[in-house]
Design a protein around this motif. Structure first.
Motif, mmCIF file in Angstrom:
data_model
loop_
_atom_site.group_PDB
_atom_site.id
_atom_site.type_symbol
_atom_site.label_atom_id
_atom_site.label_comp_id
_atom_site.label_asym_id
_atom_site.label_seq_id
_atom_site.Cartn_x
_atom_site.Cartn_y
_atom_site.Cartn_z
ATOM 1 N N PHE A 505 0.841 -1.199 0.000
ATOM 2 C CA PHE A 505 0.000 0.000 0.000
ATOM 3 C C PHE A 505 0.877 1.250 0.000
ATOM 4 O O PHE A 505 0.778 2.102 0.891
ATOM 5 N N ALA A 506 1.736 1.358 -1.003
ATOM 6 C CA ALA A 506 2.676 2.477 -1.059
ATOM 7 C C ALA A 506 1.969 3.825 -1.077
ATOM 8 O O ALA A 506 2.537 4.843 -0.662
ATOM 9 N N GLU A 507 0.723 3.856 -1.561
ATOM 10 C CA GLU A 507 -0.028 5.116 -1.635
ATOM 11 C C GLU A 507 -0.844 5.383 -0.371
ATOM 12 O O GLU A 507 -1.665 6.306 -0.344
ATOM 13 N N GLY A 508 -0.643 4.585 0.664
ATOM 14 C CA GLY A 508 -1.405 4.765 1.892
ATOM 15 C C GLY A 508 -1.152 6.109 2.549
ATOM 16 O O GLY A 508 -0.113 6.751 2.346
ATOM 17 N N LEU A 509 -2.100 6.539 3.367
ATOM 18 C CA LEU A 509 -2.031 7.834 4.053
ATOM 19 C C LEU A 509 -1.360 7.654 5.415
ATOM 20 O O LEU A 509 -1.784 6.819 6.218
ATOM 21 N N VAL A 510 -0.305 8.418 5.677
ATOM 22 C CA VAL A 510 0.373 8.395 6.967
ATOM 23 C C VAL A 510 -0.076 9.604 7.775
ATOM 24 O O VAL A 510 -0.004 10.744 7.296
ATOM 25 N N THR A 511 -0.579 9.361 8.972
ATOM 26 C CA THR A 511 -1.016 10.455 9.839
ATOM 27 C C THR A 511 -0.420 10.247 11.216
ATOM 28 O O THR A 511 -0.020 9.135 11.577
ATOM 29 N N GLU A 512 -0.349 11.304 12.006
ATOM 30 C CA GLU A 512 0.339 11.233 13.287
ATOM 31 C C GLU A 512 -0.560 11.738 14.408
ATOM 32 O O GLU A 512 -1.245 12.750 14.276
ATOM 33 N N LEU A 513 -0.556 10.990 15.508
ATOM 34 C CA LEU A 513 -1.229 11.411 16.730
ATOM 35 C C LEU A 513 -0.155 11.689 17.771
ATOM 36 O O LEU A 513 0.600 10.787 18.153
ATOM 37 N N THR A 514 -0.068 12.922 18.219
ATOM 38 C CA THR A 514 0.964 13.280 19.203
ATOM 39 C C THR A 514 0.375 13.763 20.522
ATOM 40 O O THR A 514 1.104 13.907 21.502
ATOM 41 N N LEU A 515 -0.929 14.020 20.545
ATOM 42 C CA LEU A 515 -1.565 14.537 21.757
ATOM 43 C C LEU A 515 -2.126 13.375 22.564
ATOM 44 O O LEU A 515 -3.026 12.672 22.110
ATOM 45 N N ALA A 540 8.311 15.178 19.998
ATOM 46 C CA ALA A 540 8.041 14.744 21.364
ATOM 47 C C ALA A 540 6.537 14.740 21.607
ATOM 48 O O ALA A 540 5.836 15.686 21.240
ATOM 49 N N PRO A 541 5.982 13.682 22.222
ATOM 50 C CA PRO A 541 4.546 13.632 22.483
ATOM 51 C C PRO A 541 4.145 14.617 23.557
ATOM 52 O O PRO A 541 4.956 15.021 24.402
ATOM 53 N N ARG A 542 2.882 15.035 23.514
ATOM 54 C CA ARG A 542 2.330 15.940 24.514
ATOM 55 C C ARG A 542 1.132 15.285 25.183
ATOM 56 O O ARG A 542 0.457 14.452 24.590
ATOM 57 N N SER A 543 0.882 15.630 26.412
ATOM 58 C CA SER A 543 -0.259 15.082 27.134
ATOM 59 C C SER A 543 -1.166 16.193 27.631
ATOM 60 O O SER A 543 -0.694 17.247 28.070
#
Length: 663
Positions: A505-515, A540-543
């Protein structure tokens, strides 16, 4: 189940009583729906097979309509502006509930209109004037909060939402359907045709998002996915036990949940990590393909078929032409069957030239005849994956022919068994071999595909394991979950684009959760000190939760005594004592607590081997001797990062040896 302590102001008694009446009416309607489903009979089906299928569907429907007393039937309400044909007041819950007249009492959270519960804001109210959140204690509705979306302004934090997120979490993982945040909701509602990869820092809810996306897709594409199926793949059986209640609580009772070992075979023969790393490299796919097709040899004889007084011959050069046309253009076993049919067809052509009128049955008979079978077995032998891999790992000459330039001489030497087995039947396979056998099996016969695949902790999978999982959804889509910072295997991924490529799935969507919502800020900031050394490219992740006082460091000469004191001081909720794998039994004996097994455990206090901690959460975490956890494996610092981020309320680190410099 732990109780939910609510902080918001007490609402007017009349309003609260009215909401409780609606809850009672909704529960009664759900019972009626379930009783109606139970009253239906499979006898209306015409034959035994149809009756069994229908009965299975009815049983699933009954199970999906189960009412869990301690689980809120609805958690939100939308007061709408009435600009469409829908009712002005809608209650949002885990499943749809209607009364005897078809009036909707609760709207499923996955329905399009429910999206406003998660996404509406004063800046974009989405047709909603007021959003109401409900608070529960056990199964009793005890409070609600109203959010005015029609007049702008800042809503401020929801105390009900905060209390629900921070509620103690003894037992299996709960759904987060009442607390899904807007960025999480976008991922959950991504279309079936989109493969989504979620890079999620600890406590961001990536696992829950993946499970809720599976539930959403099953609701939205019920007919298609009921045929093609949805599969959840987790890192180990303890993790599957932990998440096992989430989908049933959302009304989804027919979803396969397994591990990579459950798919590829529970092969556990020990092997050097460096050897497993070579076997896990995607280059092995080319090596295996050559190894399989090297078994197809050039024909040296033709085929002679005798039928009565007639003799029919397919010359050796004709056999070579047929084999050449098929070799490598089809999967191995279909190609073998096609070779027999092509040879038989050549015989039928000769029969027709002699005035005979053979049909398909004659061709099938010729294809099964001894002369044809003899040539096929000589040229295109019948194989199983174990035979091919056995030869590859035990015959250096054959391995060199298959490897060509893809593997260095040193890598080839590393792959060869130092003590060869007598045959493939006596061979003991490693976990890395499982992916190689699966690759060979797919080269021989096409692997069935699911409609959707959810893979958690994907950063720890080798390239060959990713290829194996990609085959399970080649006609569907996937949700890929993980955290590059938590990669603990020698072959852990460094890029999600690489992961998606090997999955297909080279065309897949990459998304990030940092909160983060689960891990207290004080704990998360402490663990994040390790990030520059293990994943410097990640933010760096945040809480959202300050968590003042949630972190305690205890230096002592008596680590077991210090751990015992920390367990005694822990408050309400679950306690996970995380230790080096080899020390689990020692701590379990000292504490009188069970060790977390592969199938999970619901005890309040558990001794957790560090190798099983990934994906799990505990209200209170006690980490014993971080230096030992780091020294136990090559990527020990990443393992420690995983361990330190399992806490939802407090983290206590007990140590006698010096802590890693970053801490």
């Amino acid at each position: 189940m732990p109780q939910h302590t609510l902080a918001p102001d007490i609402p007017p008694a009349d309003d609260l009583a009215e909401e409780r009446r609606h809850l009672d009416e909704s529960r009664a309607a759900l019972r009626a729906m379930r009783e109606h489903a139970q009253s239906l009979s499979s006898d209306m089906a015409g034959d035994w097979v149809s009756r069994q299928v229908l009965q299975g569907l009815l049983d699933q429907r009954v199970a999906a309509l189960a009412d869990h007393p301690d689980t809120p039937l609805f958690f939100g309400r939308l007061d709408r502006d009435g600009a469409d044909d829908l009712p002005p007041v809608l209650y949002v819950g885990r499943r749809h509930v209607h009364d005897g007249g078809g009036r909707a009492l609760v709207i499923d959270w996955r329905a399009p209109v429910s999206r406003a519960f998660y996404q509406a804001s004063p800046a974009e109210p989405m047709g909603v004037d007021r959003r109401r959140r409900f608070g529960y204690q056990g199964g009793e509705l005890t409070a609600f909060e109203d959010e005015d979306l029609a007049h702008g302004g800042d809503l401020g934090p929801s105390r009900i939402l905060t209390d629900e997120i921070e509620r103690p979490r003894t037992g299996p993982m709960r759904d987060i359907v009442a607390t899904i945040q807007p960025d999480q909701d976008e991922i959950v509602r991504a279309d079936l045709g989109v493969t989504v990869c979620v890079q999620g820092a600890p406590g961001t809810g990536k696992t829950a998002v993946g499970l809720h996306r599976a539930a959403y897709l099953l609701f939205t594409h019920r007919e298609k996915l009921s045929r093609a199926g949805v599969m959840i793949v987790g890192p180990n059986r303890a993790f599957l036990s932990y998440i096992s209640s989430v989908l049933p609580a959302l009304g989804e009772v027919k979803v396969d949940q397994t591990t990579v070992a459950g798919i590829l075979g529970d092969h556990a023969h020990p092997e050097e990590p460096a050897v497993s790393a070579v076997k896990g490299d995607a280059r092995m796919a080319r090596v295996l393909k050559r190894a399989l097709w090297l078994h197809v040899v050039k024909p040296v004889e033709g085929v002679l078929v005798t039928k009565g007084a007639n003799r029919y011959r397919v010359a050796d050069y004709e056999v070579r032409e047929i084999v050449a046309s098929l070799r490598g253009t089809t999967r191995y076993n279909p190609g073998r069957a096609t070779l027999a049919q092509r040879l038989a067809h050549q015989v039928l052509v000769q029969m027709e030239r002699r005035g005979e009128s053979p049909d398909d049955r004659v061709q099938d008979a010729v294809a099964r005849s001894k002369p044809v079978k003899t040539v096929v077995d000589q040229v295109w032998p019948k194989l199983v994956p174990e035979q091919v891999l056995f030869r590859l790992l035990s015959d250096p000459t054959f391995l060199a022919r298959a490897a060509k330039e893809d593997l260095t001489p040193e890598e080839q030497t590393a792959l060869l068994w130092t003590k060869p087995y007598k045959s493939h039947r006596s061979a003991k396979w490693s976990g890395a071999d499982g992916a190689l056998l699966d690759e060979l099996a797919d080269l021989m016969d096409r692997t069935p595909s699911h409609g959707h695949l959810v893979v958690d902790e994907a950063q720890d999978l080798s390239e060959m394991q990713l290829r194996a999982l990609g085959r399970r959804c080649r006609t569907g889509s996937a949700t890929i979950l993980g955290d590059l910072a938590q990669g603990t295997t020698p072959w852990s991924a460094r890029s999600w684009n690489t992961v998606l490529t090997h999955l297909g799935f080279a065309e897949g969507l990459v998304t990030e959760l940092t909160l983060g919502f689960r891990v207290p800020r004080e704990v998360l900031d402490y663990a994040a000190r390790l990030l520059p050394g293990i994943a410097p490219e990640l933010a760096a992740p945040r809480s959202l939760r300050p968590g003042a006082g949630s972190l305690r460091l205890v230096e002592t000469s008596d680590v077991i005594g210090g751990v015992r004191d920390a367990v005694s001081a822990a408050g309400e909720g679950s306690v996970g004592v995380i230790v080096r794998d080899a020390d689990a039994e020692t701590f379990a004996t000292a504490l009188g607590a069970p060790v977390l097994g592969p199938d999970g455990d619901g005890s309040k206090v558990l001794v957790v081997p560090a190798g099983l901690a990934k994906g799990l959460e505990y209200d209170h975490v006690v980490v014993a001797e971080p230096a030992d956890i780091v020294d136990a494996e090559p990527r020990g610092m990443a393992r420690l990062y995983v361990v330190l981020t399992r806490a939802v309320t407090t983290l206590t680190v007990v140590h006698a040896k010096p802590l890693p410099e970053a801490l």
